[in-house]
Structure formats: structure tokens, C-alpha cells
Design a protein around this motif. Structure first.
Motif, PDB file in Angstrom:
ATOM      1  N   ARG A 107       0.831  -1.207   0.000  1.00 43.38           N
ATOM      2  CA  ARG A 107       0.000   0.000   0.000  1.00 43.38           C
ATOM      3  C   ARG A 107       0.861   1.251   0.000  1.00 43.38           C
ATOM      4  NH1 ARG A 107      -3.771  -1.707   4.375  1.00 43.38           N
ATOM      5  NH2 ARG A 107      -5.245  -3.027   3.328  1.00 43.38           N
ATOM      6  N   GLU A 108       1.997   1.143   0.664  1.00 48.07           N
ATOM      7  CA  GLU A 108       2.850   2.307   0.797  1.00 48.07           C
ATOM      8  C   GLU A 108       3.396   2.790  -0.549  1.00 48.07           C
ATOM      9  OE1 GLU A 108       4.245   1.587   5.385  1.00 48.07           O
ATOM     10  OE2 GLU A 108       5.429   0.785   3.748  1.00 48.07           O
ATOM     11  N   LYS A 109       3.293   1.944  -1.548  1.00 48.62           N
ATOM     12  CA  LYS A 109       3.659   2.352  -2.896  1.00 48.62           C
ATOM     13  C   LYS A 109       2.887   3.598  -3.312  1.00 48.62           C
ATOM     14  CE  LYS A 109       4.812  -1.952  -5.167  1.00 48.62           C
ATOM     15  NZ  LYS A 109       4.345  -3.007  -6.038  1.00 48.62           N
ATOM     16  N   HIS A 110       1.684   3.730  -2.771  1.00 50.72           N
ATOM     17  CA  HIS A 110       0.816   4.822  -3.204  1.00 50.72           C
ATOM     18  C   HIS A 110       0.942   6.048  -2.323  1.00 50.72           C
ATOM     19  CE1 HIS A 110      -0.670   1.860  -5.904  1.00 50.72           C
ATOM     20  NE2 HIS A 110      -0.909   1.056  -4.898  1.00 50.72           N
ATOM     21  N   GLU A 111       1.992   6.056  -1.499  1.00 43.70           N
ATOM     22  CA  GLU A 111       2.242   7.212  -0.652  1.00 43.70           C
ATOM     23  C   GLU A 111       2.535   8.465  -1.481  1.00 43.70           C
ATOM     24  OE1 GLU A 111       5.423   7.171   2.174  1.00 43.70           O
ATOM     25  OE2 GLU A 111       4.343   5.692   3.367  1.00 43.70           O
ATOM     26  N   PRO A 160       1.813  11.362  -3.517  1.00 42.68           N
ATOM     27  CA  PRO A 160       0.528  12.027  -3.747  1.00 42.68           C
ATOM     28  C   PRO A 160       0.190  12.088  -5.238  1.00 42.68           C
ATOM     29  CG  PRO A 160       2.017  13.371  -2.404  1.00 42.68           C
ATOM     30  CD  PRO A 160       2.813  12.232  -2.922  1.00 42.68           C
ATOM     31  N   LYS A 161      -1.063  11.844  -5.531  1.00 44.55           N
ATOM     32  CA  LYS A 161      -1.523  11.912  -6.923  1.00 44.55           C
ATOM     33  C   LYS A 161      -1.285  13.318  -7.456  1.00 44.55           C
ATOM     34  CE  LYS A 161      -4.725   8.849  -8.963  1.00 44.55           C
ATOM     35  NZ  LYS A 161      -5.813   7.944  -8.706  1.00 44.55           N
ATOM     36  N   GLY A 162      -0.765  13.394  -8.630  1.00 38.52           N
ATOM     37  CA  GLY A 162      -0.568  14.706  -9.241  1.00 38.52           C
ATOM     38  C   GLY A 162       0.702  15.398  -8.785  1.00 38.52           C
ATOM     39  N   PHE A 163       1.502  14.743  -7.946  1.00 37.49           N
ATOM     40  CA  PHE A 163       2.767  15.326  -7.502  1.00 37.49           C
ATOM     41  C   PHE A 163       3.695  15.471  -8.703  1.00 37.49           C
ATOM     42  CE2 PHE A 163       7.160  14.656  -5.858  1.00 37.49           C
ATOM     43  CZ  PHE A 163       7.248  15.793  -5.058  1.00 37.49           C
ATOM     44  N   LYS A 164       4.113  16.707  -8.973  1.00 38.53           N
ATOM     45  CA  LYS A 164       4.870  16.959 -10.202  1.00 38.53           C
ATOM     46  C   LYS A 164       6.379  16.970  -9.963  1.00 38.53           C
ATOM     47  CE  LYS A 164       1.598  18.031 -13.396  1.00 38.53           C
ATOM     48  NZ  LYS A 164       0.573  17.143 -12.840  1.00 38.53           N
ATOM     49  N   GLY A 165       6.768  16.851  -8.689  1.00 39.51           N
ATOM     50  CA  GLY A 165       8.189  16.916  -8.366  1.00 39.51           C
ATOM     51  C   GLY A 165       8.897  15.593  -8.597  1.00 39.51           C
ATOM     52  N   LEU A 166      10.023  15.502  -7.931  1.00 39.40           N
ATOM     53  CA  LEU A 166      10.866  14.347  -8.119  1.00 39.40           C
ATOM     54  C   LEU A 166      10.876  13.522  -6.834  1.00 39.40           C
ATOM     55  CD1 LEU A 166      12.998  13.008  -9.950  1.00 39.40           C
ATOM     56  CD2 LEU A 166      14.660  14.578  -8.946  1.00 39.40           C
ATOM     57  N   VAL A 167      10.699  12.213  -6.967  1.00 40.40           N
ATOM     58  CA  VAL A 167      10.738  11.328  -5.808  1.00 40.40           C
ATOM     59  C   VAL A 167      12.009  10.493  -5.875  1.00 40.40           C
ATOM     60  CG1 VAL A 167       9.546   9.490  -4.552  1.00 40.40           C
ATOM     61  CG2 VAL A 167       8.215  11.239  -5.749  1.00 40.40           C
ATOM     62  N   LEU A 168      12.777  10.531  -4.791  1.00 39.22           N
ATOM     63  CA  LEU A 168      14.033   9.771  -4.754  1.00 39.22           C
ATOM     64  C   LEU A 168      14.057   8.834  -3.562  1.00 39.22           C
ATOM     65  CD1 LEU A 168      16.667  12.610  -5.384  1.00 39.22           C
ATOM     66  CD2 LEU A 168      16.009  10.822  -7.001  1.00 39.22           C
ATOM     67  N   CYS A 169      14.636   7.642  -3.763  1.00 33.66           N
ATOM     68  CA  CYS A 169      14.820   6.729  -2.639  1.00 33.66           C
ATOM     69  C   CYS A 169      16.154   7.059  -1.976  1.00 33.66           C
ATOM     70  CB  CYS A 169      14.807   5.275  -3.107  1.00 33.66           C
ATOM     71  SG  CYS A 169      15.243   4.138  -1.776  1.00 33.66           S
ATOM     72  N   PRO A 170      16.137   7.402  -0.665  1.00 30.38           N
ATOM     73  CA  PRO A 170      17.380   7.779   0.007  1.00 30.38           C
ATOM     74  C   PRO A 170      18.327   6.596   0.214  1.00 30.38           C
ATOM     75  CG  PRO A 170      15.569   7.697   1.569  1.00 30.38           C
ATOM     76  CD  PRO A 170      14.969   7.468   0.222  1.00 30.38           C
ATOM     77  N   ILE A 171      17.867   5.386   0.045  1.00 28.53           N
ATOM     78  CA  ILE A 171      18.726   4.215   0.281  1.00 28.53           C
ATOM     79  C   ILE A 171      19.455   3.788  -0.997  1.00 28.53           C
ATOM     80  CG2 ILE A 171      18.797   1.778   0.989  1.00 28.53           C
ATOM     81  CD1 ILE A 171      16.457   2.414   2.898  1.00 28.53           C
ATOM     82  N   GLY A 231      18.876   5.254  -4.211  1.00 29.87           N
ATOM     83  CA  GLY A 231      18.982   6.315  -5.208  1.00 29.87           C
ATOM     84  C   GLY A 231      18.027   6.172  -6.386  1.00 29.87           C
ATOM     85  N   ALA A 232      17.148   5.181  -6.338  1.00 29.31           N
ATOM     86  CA  ALA A 232      16.178   5.034  -7.430  1.00 29.31           C
ATOM     87  C   ALA A 232      15.265   6.259  -7.448  1.00 29.31           C
ATOM     88  CB  ALA A 232      15.342   3.770  -7.221  1.00 29.31           C
ATOM     89  N   SER A 233      14.735   6.575  -8.625  1.00 27.85           N
ATOM     90  CA  SER A 233      13.832   7.714  -8.712  1.00 27.85           C
ATOM     91  C   SER A 233      12.517   7.287  -9.355  1.00 27.85           C
ATOM     92  CB  SER A 233      14.484   8.844  -9.503  1.00 27.85           C
ATOM     93  OG  SER A 233      14.904   8.362 -10.749  1.00 27.85           O
ATOM     94  N   PHE A 234      11.461   7.962  -8.925  1.00 25.50           N
ATOM     95  CA  PHE A 234      10.128   7.596  -9.392  1.00 25.50           C
ATOM     96  C   PHE A 234       9.618   8.622 -10.394  1.00 25.50           C
ATOM     97  CE2 PHE A 234       5.536   7.350  -9.280  1.00 25.50           C
ATOM     98  CZ  PHE A 234       5.288   5.985  -9.209  1.00 25.50           C
ATOM     99  N   TYR A 235       9.338   8.186 -11.598  1.00 22.09           N
ATOM    100  CA  TYR A 235       8.684   9.014 -12.608  1.00 22.09           C
ATOM    101  C   TYR A 235       8.035   8.115 -13.640  1.00 22.09           C
ATOM    102  CZ  TYR A 235      13.208   8.306 -14.986  1.00 22.09           C
ATOM    103  OH  TYR A 235      14.334   7.760 -15.539  1.00 22.09           O
ATOM    104  N   LYS A 236       7.170   8.661 -14.432  1.00 21.36           N
ATOM    105  CA  LYS A 236       6.390   7.881 -15.404  1.00 21.36           C
ATOM    106  C   LYS A 236       5.776   6.644 -14.745  1.00 21.36           C
ATOM    107  CE  LYS A 236       9.082   9.158 -19.472  1.00 21.36           C
ATOM    108  NZ  LYS A 236      10.198   8.655 -20.285  1.00 21.36           N
ATOM    109  N   LYS A 237       5.259   6.835 -13.549  1.00 20.87           N
ATOM    110  CA  LYS A 237       4.536   5.784 -12.817  1.00 20.87           C
ATOM    111  C   LYS A 237       5.374   4.559 -12.449  1.00 20.87           C
ATOM    112  CE  LYS A 237       0.121   7.057 -14.837  1.00 20.87           C
ATOM    113  NZ  LYS A 237      -0.714   6.814 -16.000  1.00 20.87           N
ATOM    114  N   ALA A 238       6.693   4.692 -12.449  1.00 20.97           N
ATOM    115  CA  ALA A 238       7.513   3.543 -12.070  1.00 20.97           C
ATOM    116  C   ALA A 238       8.833   3.990 -11.453  1.00 20.97           C
ATOM    117  CB  ALA A 238       7.780   2.667 -13.293  1.00 20.97           C
TER     118      ALA A 238
END
Ligand SMILES: [Zn+2]
Length: 168
Positions: free
Chosen positions: A16-20, A22-33, A35-42
Motif C-alpha cells: 500500500r505504501e507504494k501509493h504514498e 501524492p496523486k498529481g505530484f509533479k516533483g521528483l521522488v528519490l529513494c534515500p537508500i 537512489g532510485a527515482s520515481f517518474y512515469k509511474k515507475a
């Protein structure tokens, strides 16, 4: 059985935490462990294919599902290998490591977590159930005389448990 149920609930929570994000978040999501980054829904290994790197881009740090699973000592695939002939052990471990590495290169979320030596063989854990299935198939393909038994934990969890036994 009670213990197993508790464990599965934890897995569901992690998914479930995958969906943490926020919908429509336009910024950049990075994994601090990792370094993976989340964009284009993956989740991706890096930003190479990220096209919207603007100045003042909002950055959010969020542990990716694979790192979270490892951190919480969870897994989605388990391959137990029994009766391993001593002269096959090194090759077997090498095969599993190489397979896991290739899977990770293709998808940052598909990882070999651990190869644990136990008294009667090896226990291999992965972050993704199909990776465990593929590793088991590959081992059978290479070493031939092996029996495979696969069981999935009850839905909605999809943890797979595979038992491989060398026929001697
Ligand atoms: Zn990560």
C-alpha cells in the motif's frame, strides 16, 4: 499459521505504501537508500530518462518498495533449495547471484535479497515473486534432476514459496 498471517498483513501494508506518492505530484521522488527515482509511474535506476528536470523542482524522499521490503525483513519470493550436491554448490550460488543481478539491471525493484546457507541447503529470497519463479526455473534448466514445488500464500498477498529438491 498465526505467525504467517501476521507476516502477510505486513506485506500488504508495504505494498500500500507504494501509493504514498501524492496523486498529481509533479516533483521528483528519490529513494534515500538506493537512489532510485520515481517518474512515469515507475521506479527507475536513475534520472537518465527523466525529461522534466526543471529548476526549483520539488524533491520528495521516499524509500522505494524494494528497499522498504528489505528494511522490514520482508520478501515476496522464497526459493528453498535442498539436497544440493557439494560439487554443485558454488555454481549454483553463482548462477543465482548472476540472475539476480541481471533482474536488478532490468528493473530496480526486482532484487535478490539474500542467499542464506542453512543446514539442509540454501534459502534464497527476492523482492518480487516472479523473480523467484524465474530463478527456480533456471536452476532446474541448468541442473536438470530437480523437483519443484510452488505454493502461493493466500490472496490478497502474493508471496510465493518454492521448494527445489535435487534428486540424487
Ligand atoms: Zn530504494
Amino acid at each position: 499459521m498465526e505467525k504467517r498471517k501476521q507476516y502477510d498483513d505486513k506485506i500488504i501494508l508495504a505494498r500500500r505504501e507504494k501509493h504514498e506518492i501524492p496523486k498529481g505530484f509533479k516533483g521528483l521522488v528519490l529513494c534515500p537508500i538506493c537512489g532510485a527515482s520515481f517518474y512515469k509511474k515507475a521506479w527507475h535506476h536513475n534520472l537518465r530518462n527523466y525529461k522534466n528536470l526543471k529548476e526549483n523542482l520539488e524533491v520528495k524522499f521516499l524509500i522505494c518498495p524494494a528497499c522498504r521490503m528489505i528494511k522490514n525483513k520482508q520478501f515476496e519470493g522464497e526459493v528453498k533449495i535442498l539436497n544440493i550436491p557439494q560439487n554443485n554448490l558454488d555454481n549454483l550460488i553463482h548462477l543465482i547471484e548472476a540472475f539476480g543481478h541481471r533482474a536488478y539491471l532490468i528493473d530496480s525493484q526486482h532484487r535478490l535479497i539474500n542467499i542464506k546457507k542453512v543446514k539442509d541447503g540454501l534459502i534464497v529470497t527476492t523482492t518480487e515473486n516472479q523473480l523467484a519463479v524465474k530463478i527456480a526455473k533456471k536452476i532446474k534448466e541448468v541442473f536438470k534432476k530437480i523437483d519443484i514445488k510452488t505454493s502461493y500464500s493466500p490472496s490478497p498477498s502474493d508471496v510465493v514459496y518454492i521448494k527445489l529438491e535435487f534428486r540424487i
